[in-house]
Design a protein around this motif. Structure first.
Motif, PDB file in Angstrom:
ATOM      1  N   UNK A   1     -30.667  -9.937 -22.108  1.00  0.00           N
ATOM      2  CA  UNK A   1     -29.829  -8.786 -22.399  1.00  0.00           C
ATOM      3  C   UNK A   1     -28.518  -9.105 -22.426  1.00  0.00           C
ATOM      4  N   UNK A   2     -28.337 -10.026 -21.557  1.00  0.00           N
ATOM      5  CA  UNK A   2     -26.725 -10.399 -21.586  1.00  0.00           C
ATOM      6  C   UNK A   2     -26.345 -10.962 -22.904  1.00  0.00           C
ATOM      7  N   UNK A   3     -27.172 -11.869 -23.520  1.00  0.00           N
ATOM      8  CA  UNK A   3     -27.159 -12.490 -24.754  1.00  0.00           C
ATOM      9  C   UNK A   3     -27.268 -11.523 -25.967  1.00  0.00           C
ATOM     10  N   UNK A   4     -28.283 -10.855 -25.624  1.00  0.00           N
ATOM     11  CA  UNK A   4     -28.508  -9.903 -26.816  1.00  0.00           C
ATOM     12  C   UNK A   4     -27.314  -8.969 -27.079  1.00  0.00           C
ATOM     13  N   UNK A   5     -26.556  -8.751 -26.221  1.00  0.00           N
ATOM     14  CA  UNK A   5     -25.438  -7.833 -26.479  1.00  0.00           C
ATOM     15  C   UNK A   5     -24.252  -8.273 -27.490  1.00  0.00           C
ATOM     16  N   UNK A   6     -24.423  -9.537 -27.592  1.00  0.00           N
ATOM     17  CA  UNK A   6     -23.589 -10.368 -28.393  1.00  0.00           C
ATOM     18  C   UNK A   6     -24.136 -11.055 -29.583  1.00  0.00           C
ATOM     19  N   UNK A   7     -25.332 -10.510 -29.963  1.00  0.00           N
ATOM     20  CA  UNK A   7     -26.036 -11.011 -31.186  1.00  0.00           C
ATOM     21  C   UNK A   7     -26.747 -12.450 -31.047  1.00  0.00           C
ATOM     22  N   UNK A   8     -27.234 -12.618 -29.845  1.00  0.00           N
ATOM     23  CA  UNK A   8     -28.091 -13.833 -29.610  1.00  0.00           C
ATOM     24  C   UNK A   8     -29.025 -13.611 -28.928  1.00  0.00           C
ATOM     25  N   UNK A   9     -30.266 -14.335 -29.348  1.00  0.00           N
ATOM     26  CA  UNK A   9     -31.608 -14.143 -28.622  1.00  0.00           C
ATOM     27  C   UNK A   9     -31.574 -15.587 -27.387  1.00  0.00           C
ATOM     28  N   UNK A  10     -31.347 -15.138 -26.352  1.00  0.00           N
ATOM     29  CA  UNK A  10     -31.583 -16.163 -25.192  1.00  0.00           C
ATOM     30  C   UNK A  10     -32.851 -16.751 -25.252  1.00  0.00           C
TER      31      UNK A  10
ATOM     32  N   UNK B   1     -22.147 -39.136  -4.523  1.00  0.00           N
ATOM     33  CA  UNK B   1     -23.357 -38.464  -4.574  1.00  0.00           C
ATOM     34  C   UNK B   1     -23.506 -37.084  -3.917  1.00  0.00           C
ATOM     35  N   UNK B   2     -22.722 -36.092  -4.688  1.00  0.00           N
ATOM     36  CA  UNK B   2     -22.884 -34.728  -4.152  1.00  0.00           C
ATOM     37  C   UNK B   2     -22.945 -33.776  -5.463  1.00  0.00           C
ATOM     38  N   UNK B   3     -24.339 -33.462  -5.663  1.00  0.00           N
ATOM     39  CA  UNK B   3     -24.379 -32.562  -7.007  1.00  0.00           C
ATOM     40  C   UNK B   3     -23.783 -31.297  -6.993  1.00  0.00           C
ATOM     41  N   UNK B   4     -23.534 -30.917  -8.113  1.00  0.00           N
ATOM     42  CA  UNK B   4     -22.892 -29.628  -8.238  1.00  0.00           C
ATOM     43  C   UNK B   4     -23.514 -28.816  -9.547  1.00  0.00           C
ATOM     44  N   UNK B   5     -23.867 -27.804  -9.573  1.00  0.00           N
ATOM     45  CA  UNK B   5     -24.326 -26.660 -10.402  1.00  0.00           C
ATOM     46  C   UNK B   5     -25.616 -27.491 -11.203  1.00  0.00           C
ATOM     47  N   UNK B   6     -26.328 -26.849 -12.330  1.00  0.00           N
ATOM     48  CA  UNK B   6     -27.609 -27.321 -12.783  1.00  0.00           C
ATOM     49  C   UNK B   6     -27.249 -28.187 -13.960  1.00  0.00           C
ATOM     50  N   UNK B   7     -26.503 -28.029 -14.773  1.00  0.00           N
ATOM     51  CA  UNK B   7     -26.474 -28.838 -15.994  1.00  0.00           C
ATOM     52  C   UNK B   7     -27.762 -28.403 -16.994  1.00  0.00           C
ATOM     53  N   UNK B   8     -28.219 -29.475 -17.673  1.00  0.00           N
ATOM     54  CA  UNK B   8     -29.231 -29.506 -18.567  1.00  0.00           C
ATOM     55  C   UNK B   8     -29.081 -28.881 -19.529  1.00  0.00           C
ATOM     56  N   UNK B   9     -30.052 -28.448 -20.587  1.00  0.00           N
ATOM     57  CA  UNK B   9     -29.934 -27.899 -21.909  1.00  0.00           C
ATOM     58  C   UNK B   9     -30.245 -26.444 -22.231  1.00  0.00           C
ATOM     59  N   UNK B  10     -29.588 -25.696 -22.836  1.00  0.00           N
ATOM     60  CA  UNK B  10     -29.831 -24.301 -23.336  1.00  0.00           C
ATOM     61  C   UNK B  10     -30.419 -24.223 -24.699  1.00  0.00           C
ATOM     62  N   UNK B  11     -31.276 -23.384 -25.013  1.00  0.00           N
ATOM     63  CA  UNK B  11     -31.740 -23.119 -26.329  1.00  0.00           C
ATOM     64  C   UNK B  11     -31.542 -21.686 -26.730  1.00  0.00           C
ATOM     65  N   UNK B  12     -31.092 -21.359 -27.728  1.00  0.00           N
ATOM     66  CA  UNK B  12     -30.928 -19.922 -28.278  1.00  0.00           C
ATOM     67  C   UNK B  12     -31.171 -19.615 -29.759  1.00  0.00           C
TER      68      UNK B  12
END
Length: 336
Positions: free
Chosen positions: A133-142, A233-244
């Protein structure tokens, strides 16, 4: 009579062949082709394999119905221009870093703070629906955020100065990604924005004294291990990849094809869990072999490091989403 029969039989065979060819062409035309562009090319960037894996899953699950065609990466369009191009329908599918959406979809990378195994909970979960829903408001399908287990494939600080606590970052010049600048600034360091291609020279010349990077994503392929002494050696956040996807294109698809895409991204999210863990270990081994030291800080400082990282990012999200919506996301993270 036999000549006429033969002619008729031959004509029937030709007619059948033409009909079959027509059926094949019609079948090919019925297959939906989705054009895909990514932030990085597969092969060099392990994170780009998220996009490649999604494409392969779609093409396998959607045979005869839908296929993804890879167009290119930064050779097609600069990575930071790609999200807007997707919104405008220049291509259909995109993959890259979740934080690339921050300028178009406020809070679009909020799953970087997710404690869930799959950052957005996967298709069908309340958090996933919230992101859609967050993305759809901006014309994107998350479609999804694929990452390693919490702590694997995450962002780390690497430096040329010794670090035992967050306090040691104060006053240092650190190269940041858009996501990590909040932590660096909260720690009292100076945040400097540089593209990855300039990090080596900046570290070598001392223009910056450290930088943030998701180590699993090709750290050593840039050669940084030869100009960097430490990784904290202290991780922050998740990183990774996004698809839209472009929302109009998504809406034009049949429910059957949409379901294929959702199943494909769910498989990609499962793939990513082991993929980033594997790459993290490989990169760390090469870093150590090159003489880098992977620094362990005390348990107390680990908690403090994470607290500063998370608090600074939550504070940023409150400025873009508002406290009420941030509280909604926190509740979804907690499974409420």
């Amino acid at each position: 009579m036999s000549i006429n029969f033969s002619f008729t039989r031959g004509w029937s065979a030709v007619a059948f062949g033409v009909a079959l060819l027509g059926s094949t062409v019609a079948h090919a035309q019925d297959t939906v082709t989705l054009k895909m562009v990514g932030a990085w090319a597969p092969g060099f960037s392990p994170t780009a394999e998220v996009g490649k894996n999604f494409m392969e899953n779609v093409n396998k699950l959607g045979e005869g119905k839908v296929k993804v065609q890879y167009i290119g990466a930064d050779d097609v369009l600069p990575p930071f221009d790609q999200p807007e191009a997707l919104v405008n329908g220049v291509f259909d599918v995109w993959y890259g870093a979740p934080n690339y959406w921050a300028g178009i979809v406020p809070g679009g990378d909020i799953t970087e703070l997710s404690p869930m195994t799959v950052p957005d909970g996967g298709p069908g979960s309340p958090l996933y629906d919230y992101m859609a829903k967050l993305y759809a408001a901006k014309g994107v399908r998350y479609l999804g955020h694929a990452a390693g287990d919490p702590g694997e494939g995450a962002h780390y600080i690497s430096s040329n100065f010794a670090v035992k606590s967050v306090d040691d970052l104060k006053g240092k010049k650190l190269r940041v990604a858009p996501l990590t600048r909040h932590f660096v600034q909260a720690a009292g360091a100076e945040s400097i924005t540089l593209p990855p291609s300039e990090i080596f020279l900046a570290m070598d010349r001392g223009t910056v004294e450290g930088f943030s990077w998701p180590v699993a994503d090709a750290f050593t392929r840039y050669g940084w291990q030869s100009v960097t002494k430490y990784m904290i050696n202290q991780p922050m956040y998740r990183s990774g990849g996004s698809v839209a996807m472009n929302l109009d294109k998504w809406d034009s698809l049949s429910p059957e094809v949409q379901e294929i895409l959702l199943k494909a991204i769910a498989e990609t999210q499962n793939f990513a869990l082991e993929w980033f863990d594997k790459n993290q270990k490989e990169q760390e081994a090469i870093m150590k072999e090159a003489g880098m030291e992977i620094v362990e800080i005390s348990d107390e400082e680990k908690k403090r490091w994470t607290q500063v990282a998370n608090d600074s990012l939550w504070a940023y999200y409150e400025t873009t989403l508002g406290k009420e919506r941030v509280d909604e996301v926190k509740a979804l993270f907690a499974g409420e």
